[in-house]
Design a protein around this motif. Structure first.
Motif, PDB file in Angstrom:
ATOM      1  N   GLY A 146       0.803  -1.394  -0.047  1.00 58.61           N
ATOM      2  CA  GLY A 146      -0.042   0.024  -0.022  1.00 58.61           C
ATOM      3  C   GLY A 146       0.809   1.348   0.206  1.00 58.61           C
ATOM      4  N   LYS A 147       0.164   2.238  -0.151  1.00 52.48           N
ATOM      5  CA  LYS A 147       1.042   3.544  -0.084  1.00 52.48           C
ATOM      6  C   LYS A 147       0.779   4.341   1.126  1.00 52.48           C
ATOM      7  N   THR A 148       1.368   5.238   1.378  1.00 54.98           N
ATOM      8  CA  THR A 148       1.320   6.077   2.740  1.00 54.98           C
ATOM      9  C   THR A 148       1.115   7.482   2.298  1.00 54.98           C
ATOM     10  N   TRP A 149      -0.128   7.896   2.849  1.00 58.84           N
ATOM     11  CA  TRP A 149      -0.556   9.070   2.565  1.00 58.84           C
ATOM     12  C   TRP A 149      -0.311  10.075   3.704  1.00 58.84           C
ATOM     13  N   VAL A 152      -8.803   6.733   2.184  1.00 54.19           N
ATOM     14  CA  VAL A 152      -7.348   6.005   2.132  1.00 54.19           C
ATOM     15  C   VAL A 152      -7.349   4.994   3.203  1.00 54.19           C
ATOM     16  N   ALA A 197      -9.346   1.720   1.779  1.00 47.94           N
ATOM     17  CA  ALA A 197      -8.345   1.244   0.632  1.00 47.94           C
ATOM     18  C   ALA A 197      -7.281   0.304   1.071  1.00 47.94           C
ATOM     19  N   ASN A 256      -4.373   1.669   2.889  1.00 46.52           N
ATOM     20  CA  ASN A 256      -3.334   2.199   2.744  1.00 46.52           C
ATOM     21  C   ASN A 256      -3.072   2.779   4.196  1.00 46.52           C
ATOM     22  N   ASP A 257      -1.645   3.144   4.439  1.00 50.38           N
ATOM     23  CA  ASP A 257      -1.396   4.028   5.675  1.00 50.38           C
ATOM     24  C   ASP A 257      -1.673   5.462   5.629  1.00 50.38           C
ATOM     25  N   LEU A 258      -1.859   6.099   6.692  1.00 47.72           N
ATOM     26  CA  LEU A 258      -2.231   7.511   6.852  1.00 47.72           C
ATOM     27  C   LEU A 258      -1.728   8.040   7.925  1.00 47.72           C
TER      28      LEU A 258
END
Length: 55
Positions: free
Chosen positions: A2-5, A22, A25, A27-29
């Protein structure tokens, strides 16, 4: 993977909606708020209260 936002200003307006999407989905936040943590993060985040530490 995953992506980090990073969301700055995630207490109101578009911030909480984007944060929720986010997290949903998978993903990391990393989110910043000036007030008490918004309900969107309740039970789903490690919360650090206080000013950011530099250096």
């Amino acid at each position: 993977m995953g992506k980090t936002w990073l969301i700055i200003g995630s207490f109101r307006g578009l911030g909480p909606a984007i944060a929720e999407a986010v997290l949903e989905a998978g993903n990391d936040l990393v989110a910043t708020v000036r007030r008490t943590v918004h309900a969107v993060f309740a039970g789903r985040a490690n919360v650090v209260n206080g000013p950011l530490q530099y250096g």
